[in-house]
Every structure is written in C-alpha cells, then in structure tokens.
Design an enzyme around this catalytic site. Structure first.
Site, PDB file in Angstrom:
ATOM      1  N   HIS A  33       1.547   4.722  -2.804  1.00  0.00           N
ATOM      2  CA  HIS A  33       1.108   5.470  -4.128  1.00  0.00           C
ATOM      3  C   HIS A  33       2.878   6.318  -5.127  1.00  0.00           C
ATOM      4  O   HIS A  33       3.194   6.792  -3.633  1.00  0.00           O
ATOM      5  CB  HIS A  33       0.674   6.330  -3.600  1.00  0.00           C
ATOM      6  CG  HIS A  33      -0.845   5.989  -3.846  1.00  0.00           C
ATOM      7  ND1 HIS A  33      -2.104   5.949  -4.286  1.00  0.00           N
ATOM      8  CD2 HIS A  33      -1.544   5.379  -2.313  1.00  0.00           C
ATOM      9  CE1 HIS A  33      -3.076   5.649  -3.931  1.00  0.00           C
ATOM     10  NE2 HIS A  33      -2.654   5.583  -2.288  1.00  0.00           N
ATOM     11  N   ARG A  37       6.778  15.330 -16.759  1.00  0.00           N
ATOM     12  CA  ARG A  37       5.860  16.171 -17.936  1.00  0.00           C
ATOM     13  C   ARG A  37       5.867  15.384 -19.908  1.00  0.00           C
ATOM     14  O   ARG A  37       6.138  15.037 -20.087  1.00  0.00           O
ATOM     15  CB  ARG A  37       6.352  17.815 -18.077  1.00  0.00           C
ATOM     16  CG  ARG A  37       5.588  18.799 -17.303  1.00  0.00           C
ATOM     17  CD  ARG A  37       4.159  18.829 -18.046  1.00  0.00           C
ATOM     18  NE  ARG A  37       3.148  19.907 -17.087  1.00  0.00           N
ATOM     19  CZ  ARG A  37       3.118  20.456 -17.350  1.00  0.00           C
ATOM     20  NH1 ARG A  37       4.138  21.859 -18.481  1.00  0.00           N
ATOM     21  NH2 ARG A  37       2.686  22.136 -16.886  1.00  0.00           N
ATOM     22  N   GLY A  90      -9.007   8.093  -4.068  1.00  0.00           N
ATOM     23  CA  GLY A  90      -9.768   9.138  -3.672  1.00  0.00           C
ATOM     24  C   GLY A  90     -10.540   8.989  -2.712  1.00  0.00           C
ATOM     25  O   GLY A  90     -10.475   8.062  -1.436  1.00  0.00           O
ATOM     26  N   ASP A 143      -4.800   2.832 -10.697  1.00  0.00           N
ATOM     27  CA  ASP A 143      -5.962   3.085  -9.717  1.00  0.00           C
ATOM     28  C   ASP A 143      -7.524   3.537 -10.640  1.00  0.00           C
ATOM     29  O   ASP A 143      -6.728   5.026 -11.898  1.00  0.00           O
ATOM     30  CB  ASP A 143      -5.843   3.746  -8.493  1.00  0.00           C
ATOM     31  CG  ASP A 143      -5.553   5.021  -7.801  1.00  0.00           C
ATOM     32  OD1 ASP A 143      -4.670   5.493  -9.023  1.00  0.00           O
ATOM     33  OD2 ASP A 143      -5.506   5.840  -7.291  1.00  0.00           O
ATOM     34  N   HIS A 200       0.502  -0.933  -0.166  1.00  0.00           N
ATOM     35  CA  HIS A 200      -0.430   0.091  -0.142  1.00  0.00           C
ATOM     36  C   HIS A 200       0.874   1.271   0.111  1.00  0.00           C
ATOM     37  O   HIS A 200       1.002   1.616   1.522  1.00  0.00           O
ATOM     38  CB  HIS A 200      -0.747   0.136   1.114  1.00  0.00           C
ATOM     39  CG  HIS A 200      -2.104   0.682   1.135  1.00  0.00           C
ATOM     40  ND1 HIS A 200      -2.789   1.393   2.176  1.00  0.00           N
ATOM     41  CD2 HIS A 200      -2.459   2.553   0.295  1.00  0.00           C
ATOM     42  CE1 HIS A 200      -3.650   2.375   1.728  1.00  0.00           C
ATOM     43  NE2 HIS A 200      -2.796   2.893   0.537  1.00  0.00           N
ATOM     44  N   HIS A 206      -9.247   1.075  -2.648  1.00  0.00           N
ATOM     45  CA  HIS A 206      -9.378   1.645  -1.323  1.00  0.00           C
ATOM     46  C   HIS A 206     -11.301   1.500  -0.563  1.00  0.00           C
ATOM     47  O   HIS A 206     -12.227   2.003  -1.094  1.00  0.00           O
ATOM     48  CB  HIS A 206      -8.938   2.794  -1.710  1.00  0.00           C
ATOM     49  CG  HIS A 206      -7.634   3.265  -1.511  1.00  0.00           C
ATOM     50  ND1 HIS A 206      -6.292   2.413  -2.658  1.00  0.00           N
ATOM     51  CD2 HIS A 206      -6.325   3.832  -0.537  1.00  0.00           C
ATOM     52  CE1 HIS A 206      -5.988   3.114  -2.501  1.00  0.00           C
ATOM     53  NE2 HIS A 206      -5.279   3.547  -1.514  1.00  0.00           N
ATOM     54  N   GLU A 244     -11.776   2.995   5.198  1.00  0.00           N
ATOM     55  CA  GLU A 244     -10.939   3.878   5.627  1.00  0.00           C
ATOM     56  C   GLU A 244     -12.102   5.140   5.987  1.00  0.00           C
ATOM     57  O   GLU A 244     -11.974   5.077   7.705  1.00  0.00           O
ATOM     58  CB  GLU A 244      -9.797   4.667   4.762  1.00  0.00           C
ATOM     59  CG  GLU A 244      -9.145   5.659   5.273  1.00  0.00           C
ATOM     60  CD  GLU A 244      -8.175   6.429   4.146  1.00  0.00           C
ATOM     61  OE1 GLU A 244      -7.217   6.863   4.339  1.00  0.00           O
ATOM     62  OE2 GLU A 244      -8.880   6.097   2.694  1.00  0.00           O
TER      63      GLU A 244
END
Length: 342
Positions: free
Chosen positions: A18, A71, A170, A139, A16, A197, A200
C-alpha cells in the site's frame, strides 16, 4: 551460497503493498511540517512507536493520520518518488501498488485527476532515475461502502494513467464481500480486473464469494484458503494467485507466529504464491526482509526464491509481452547472481 545476500540482490516484483502504508516516519514528519499538521509524535522514534500495530482500530487511525498529511500535488509526487527509491534499494523492478484514491481525494480536497497526475510525476521520475516501474490498484475501503461506485468510476477512468485493477481493503470481518458484489459486477463487465483483499480475517467462505461473485483474478492475502481443500484446488486449477504477507499476518494476529503460518502448506499445494510486505514501516518489514523470512522460517531454497520472484511477474497484470521481457531479464540476472555467489 549465502541465501540472504542472494535474496537481497535478486530482481523482484511486489504485488501486495500500500502506498500510504509505505510512507516512512521521516517523510511523514516532513509532510506534517510543510503542511503545519500536528502529529502524535515529533521525532522518528516517536512516529515509529505510533506506527507500531496495537489493534485494527489503531491501525485505521494511523492510516487516516498519514492520509491527512497529504495536502498538495507536491506531497503526492514526493511519496511516489520515495516509493520508487525504496524499490530500487531492494531491487524491486516492478510493483502493483494499492492506493485509496477516494479517501485521499476527500481528505486533501484535490480532484482525483490532480492526485493521480502528481503520483505519476513521481513514478516517472523514479523510473527515469532508478529504472523501476509500477502500476496502481485503486481500492474501495470496505469501511466506507458508500464510496464503492465512486472508486470504481475513478479506477475505470484512470486506466490510461496506470490503474490496472479495482481493489477492496479495510475490515474484512465487518464488511464482507457480499456488500460489494454490485460494483465488482460493473468492473467485470467493463473489463477492469478485481484484486480484493480476502482470506485474511475472513476464512475460505469470504474467498469463495470474492472468487465467484467479485470475479477475483488475484487475492491480496488469500492465505486462509488452505482451510478448504476444494478452494485450494480451485485456486490451483484457475491459477488465481495469492499475494501473501507473512510478517503482516503475524503482526495482525492472523497467526501467532511463523511456525503456525501455513505458507509452506500453500506453496506445496501448488497455489501461485507471491510475497508482499503490505504496509512495511508499520510492521517493521520490507520485501527483502520477507524473503529472509522465507529462508529462515520456511526453508526456501534458491530455486524456490527465484520462483517466488517469477510468480510476482506471472501473477501481475502486465501485458504478456512485458511479462516475457521481464522474465527473461530476471532469469539472466538469477544466473549471474548464482555464479557470483557460489
């Protein structure tokens, strides 16, 4: 035995975390400089303050600021390589890393194939230099529900490029799992695992929907399952893991402090718990620090720390033979470390 030292040197797996939320302040400054992008701060201390969690709206702002600094293909190679370098520093041997591929495609203007190839160039270099490896979880961002089918199609097409699951991140409270049943049904029929997710900001009901209707094979968070004994029983019987992030939970206000956090309750109930750092620099943490939290606030023993590490392998989406190979390596290293730290 010094448990902190033992934990730091243990081989570990993290499920877990990101990628965008792992970018260190110094790297963000470099990305902004090379792409001529103005940031809210101009030095590391200022970026650290910008990263500091204030509320969920600010958290989203930070995330989009970070994404906006990516970018070029070289940028994506850099952040993947630096992620691998940080894994090596903490002796994280394997990870499953969440990445918001569609958001990055839209922000950078690059085709997703170019982005993933660039990420994999950094992943390959890190593997060659440090011996670490990871796979991708692409995700769906809940706040952008109209992108859900695009993300699924990318994730499905990118399986040969290291994508092992479809995620869902999100705002859980504003965008409940019911909104995404259709796309996760497509993923289930296509054989693409679901790692959403849930549990939570949303309670057990959110997890039930994700378990029964999104076909979740593992939960990112999942800690609020303890509020429903029937759900706990289902998770234990089905061996559905929960990738718990204690520091993140406290920073975000899910629990006021570690003393209120039900990690030990989930562990004692038999839930297959793994430990993650979520978005490390935003919560002033990393996986080694999360293991320190297990020791200092939840009284984990050396045996339990080893089991947490092995849970990360067992709950991973690696092929069985690869899991078995890594577990053998982990167990041999645990034995050596115990001998060295007696």
């Amino acid at each position: 035995m010094n448990l902190h030292e033992f934990a730091h040197h243990m081989p570990k797996a993290e499920l877990h975390i990101h990628l965008e939320g792992s970018i260190q302040p110094a790297t963000l400054l470099e990305l902004a400089r090379r792409n001529k992008i103005s940031l809210p701060a101009k030095d590391i201390a200022g970026i650290q303050e910008f990263y500091r969690f204030k509320d969920f709206e600010h958290f989203v702002q930070v995330y989009f600021t970070i994404t906006g600094c990516l970018r070029t293909p070289e940028d994506y190679t850099l952040i993947a390589y630096e992620f691998g370098h940080e894994c090596a520093r903490q002796n994280i041997r394997y990870a499953e890393v969440t990445f918001s591929v569609e958001t990055n495609q839209r922000s950078s203007g690059l085709p997703w194939q170019v982005i993933v190839e660039a990420l994999n160039a950094g992943r390959k270099k890190a593997n060659q230099e440090f011996g670490v490896d990871w796979r991708w979880i692409f995700d769906i961002v809940r706040n952008l529900p109209d992108t859900r089918h695009t993300v699924f199609e990318i994730a499905l097409a990118a399986q040969e490029m290291g994508c092992v699951a479809l995620g869902l991140g999100g705002s859980e409270a504003e965008f409940p799992p019911q909104l995404f049943i259709d796309v996760f049904e497509r993923a289930h029929l296509a054989g693409l695992p679901a790692v959403p997710h849930a549990g939570e900001w949303g309670g057990p009901q959110s997890m039930w929907i994700a378990l029964d209707n999104l076909h979740a094979v593992r939960f990112q968070h999942g800690i609020r399952s303890v509020e429903d004994p029937r759900l706990v029983q289902a998770l234990v019987e089905r061996q559905v893991a929960c990738d718990v992030c204690p520091t993140s939970n406290v920073f975000l206000g899910v629990y006021p402090d570690f003393a209120s956090h039900p990690l030990r309750q989930a562990w004692e109930a038999g839930i297959l718990v793994t430990i993650g750092s979520d978005d490390p620099p935003m919560f002033n943490t990393h996986l080694n620090r999360e293991y320190e939290v297990l020791i200092d606030h939840f009284a984990f023993s050396a045996d339990e720390l080893e089991q947490v590490s092995l849970n990360g392998l067992r709950a991973s989406l690696l092929p069985p033979a690869e899991k078995a190979r890594l577990e053998g390596e982990f167990r041999a290293e645990f034995a050596r470390l115990r001998s060295d730290h007696q």
